[in-house]
Write a protein that holds these residues in place. Structure first.
Motif, PDB file in Angstrom:
ATOM      1  N   PRO A  51      19.634  24.212   3.518  1.00 29.58           N
ATOM      2  CA  PRO A  51      18.782  24.052   4.705  1.00 29.58           C
ATOM      3  C   PRO A  51      17.402  23.541   4.303  1.00 29.58           C
ATOM      4  O   PRO A  51      16.881  23.910   3.250  1.00 29.58           O
ATOM      5  N   PRO A  53      13.468  23.308   4.041  1.00 30.46           N
ATOM      6  CA  PRO A  53      12.393  24.300   4.135  1.00 30.46           C
ATOM      7  C   PRO A  53      11.616  24.120   5.443  1.00 30.46           C
ATOM      8  O   PRO A  53      11.558  23.030   6.010  1.00 30.46           O
ATOM      9  N   LEU A  54      11.010  25.203   5.878  1.00 28.82           N
ATOM     10  CA  LEU A  54      10.262  25.156   7.131  1.00 28.82           C
ATOM     11  C   LEU A  54       9.143  24.122   7.078  1.00 28.82           C
ATOM     12  O   LEU A  54       8.892  23.420   8.049  1.00 28.82           O
ATOM     13  N   LEU A  57      10.495  20.735   7.940  1.00 31.24           N
ATOM     14  CA  LEU A  57      10.819  20.632   9.362  1.00 31.24           C
ATOM     15  C   LEU A  57       9.548  20.428  10.183  1.00 31.24           C
ATOM     16  O   LEU A  57       9.543  19.680  11.172  1.00 31.24           O
ATOM     17  N   ARG A  90      14.909  26.305  14.620  1.00 33.19           N
ATOM     18  CA  ARG A  90      15.908  25.672  13.762  1.00 33.19           C
ATOM     19  C   ARG A  90      15.941  26.342  12.399  1.00 33.19           C
ATOM     20  O   ARG A  90      17.014  26.612  11.848  1.00 33.19           O
ATOM     21  N   HIS A  91      14.772  26.640  11.873  1.00 30.98           N
ATOM     22  CA  HIS A  91      14.691  27.318  10.585  1.00 30.98           C
ATOM     23  C   HIS A  91      15.267  28.724  10.682  1.00 30.98           C
ATOM     24  O   HIS A  91      15.973  29.189   9.773  1.00 30.98           O
ATOM     25  N   GLN A  92      14.997  29.395  11.784  1.00 32.74           N
ATOM     26  CA  GLN A  92      15.495  30.747  11.986  1.00 32.74           C
ATOM     27  C   GLN A  92      17.020  30.778  11.956  1.00 32.74           C
ATOM     28  O   GLN A  92      17.629  31.691  11.390  1.00 32.74           O
ATOM     29  N   CYS A  94      18.974  28.943  10.331  1.00 30.76           N
ATOM     30  CA  CYS A  94      19.535  28.588   9.012  1.00 30.76           C
ATOM     31  C   CYS A  94      19.091  29.516   7.900  1.00 30.76           C
ATOM     32  O   CYS A  94      19.667  29.488   6.816  1.00 30.76           O
ATOM     33  N   SER A  95      18.054  30.302   8.126  1.00 28.05           N
ATOM     34  CA  SER A  95      17.444  31.066   7.042  1.00 28.05           C
ATOM     35  C   SER A  95      17.621  32.554   7.246  1.00 28.05           C
ATOM     36  O   SER A  95      17.483  33.066   8.366  1.00 28.05           O
ATOM     37  N   GLU A 129       6.080  33.096   5.441  1.00 26.03           N
ATOM     38  CA  GLU A 129       7.008  32.107   4.908  1.00 26.03           C
ATOM     39  C   GLU A 129       6.350  30.808   4.476  1.00 26.03           C
ATOM     40  O   GLU A 129       6.869  30.103   3.624  1.00 26.03           O
ATOM     41  N   ASN A 130       5.226  30.468   5.046  1.00 22.00           N
ATOM     42  CA  ASN A 130       4.708  29.116   4.850  1.00 22.00           C
ATOM     43  C   ASN A 130       3.230  29.127   4.508  1.00 22.00           C
ATOM     44  O   ASN A 130       2.421  28.544   5.185  1.00 22.00           O
TER      45      ASN A 130
END
Length: 355
Positions: A51, A53-54, A57, A90-92, A94-95, A129-130
């Motif tokens: 996936p 990375p945030l 995205l 979207r990140h949620q 997949c992660s 996370e970021n």
């Protein structure tokens, strides 16, 4: 237009190499593998799919917002808020690392924020996370506002965009730094001049942020730290004077010494000073590599920091300067989003009035 497309496509390539480094700690094998040439072969041949990375995205979401919200900076901000939330969702999906705190704070961003005066450390989302990747979002802002007479728009857009998620200067100034570097590349300015020119923009950026943020005085020391750290770096590479020439790297400068330097930068980048190392490492890689793509990958992605972000930024800047002619075919063949990134690059180019 071709170099806009190259910047977007290679941003994915750089992110891919950086992601593989992050997953497998490839950088730890560097001293044994002649500056990473064998590792690069492995990366090029890998069909590993993970996936995104945030941060990447959000890089794409910024491009989409700039293309859609072209009427004004205000329309861009509103589009950015909406598309950032989509990227987070979207990140949620997949992660496994997406936290409840992140989801809760994200809801605070659902109402478009028209000015920086509403930003504080309480409404910065995905703070866990970021922490470092905010600089990546500046790339597309630099593509959109690349002309010298658009400097103030670039400052506003990158500051507002960065402060949507990061309230401290070393975070959102990284976004400004990446935007400026992208614009300088398009303007044809030698890469060795970018850092000095960026520091020259700081007074104008400070004036804007001081006027638009309610908590600026709380972070004034961190702002000064950002400037001082960059000044020390320019002195280290002997590019701190007007009209400077080739950056200085000692002849016996090895990958081990480079790893120690980058590790120190990452260690010093903590708390409210986090994120400064990302544009520093990306810029250092650019200066060292020139048109050598393999060397760029080694420097920009094989380290123990946020290699995904540094790889994305350095590769995008490489695309603006040199295009894709020197890129080994496997790097381009294995990309998942190549056509989509080409379309984003083309649309960003047209949004500037080109073509």
């Amino acid at each position: 237009m071709e170099h806009y497309q190259a910047a977007m496509v290679l941003s994915e390539a750089g992110n891919r190499v950086g992601s593989l480094n992050a997953q497998h700690a490839l950088w730890k094998s560097l001293p044994k593998l002649e500056e990473g040439s064998e590792l690069l072969e492995m990366v090029m041949q890998s069909s590993d799919r993970q996936p995104f990375p945030l941060g990447f995205l959000l890089h794409m979401a910024t491009a989409e917002a700039l293309i859609t919200g072209t009427d004004s900076l205000q329309s861009f901000y509103k589009e950015a808020v909406k598309r950032y939330l989509v990227a987070v969702e979207r990140h949620q999906s997949c992660s496994k690392d997406f936290t409840l705190d992140t989801k809760t704070v994200c809801t605070q961003l659902s109402v478009p924020m028209p000015a920086l005066s509403g930003h504080s450390s309480r409404n910065c989302f995905f703070s866990t996370e970021n922490k470092t990747g905010v600089a990546v979002r500046g790339l597309c802002i630099g593509l959109r506002y690349s002309k010298p007479d658009q400097l103030y728009d670039l400052i506003q857009a990158s500051a507002e965009c960065g402060l949507m998620t990061h309230s401290y200067p070393t975070g959102y100034l990284g976004c400004l730094c990446a935007a400026l570097f992208a614009s300088y590349a398009i303007q044809g300015e030698p890469a060795s001049h970018w850092g000095k020119r960026m520091l020259g923009v700081m007074p104008l950026a400070e004036e804007y942020c001081r006027r638009r943020t309610t908590l600026f005085s709380d972070y004034s020391e961190d702002w000064l730290y950002f400037e001082a750290k960059w000044q020390l770096y320019l002195q280290l590479r002997r590019i701190d004077k007007e009209g400077c020439g080739k950056p200085f790297f000692s002849e016996n400068y090895s990958s081990i010494e480079r790893s120690k330097l980058y590790k120190r930068w990452c260690a010093e980048s903590s708390g409210r000073r986090q994120g400064l190392e990302v544009p520093l490492i990306a810029y250092d890689a650019m200066l060292a590599a020139g048109a050598d793509w393999n060397k760029l990958c080694q420097w920009a992605t094989f380290h123990g920091g946020d290699s995904e972000s540094t790889g994305t930024i350095a590769a995008a800047l490489y695309g603006l300067l040199y295009g894709t002619d020197n890129i080994p075919a496997p790097f381009l063949q294995n990309l998942q989003l190549k056509e989509q990134m080409e379309k984003l690059g083309q649309a960003l180019y047209h949004s500037t009035g080109g073509g």
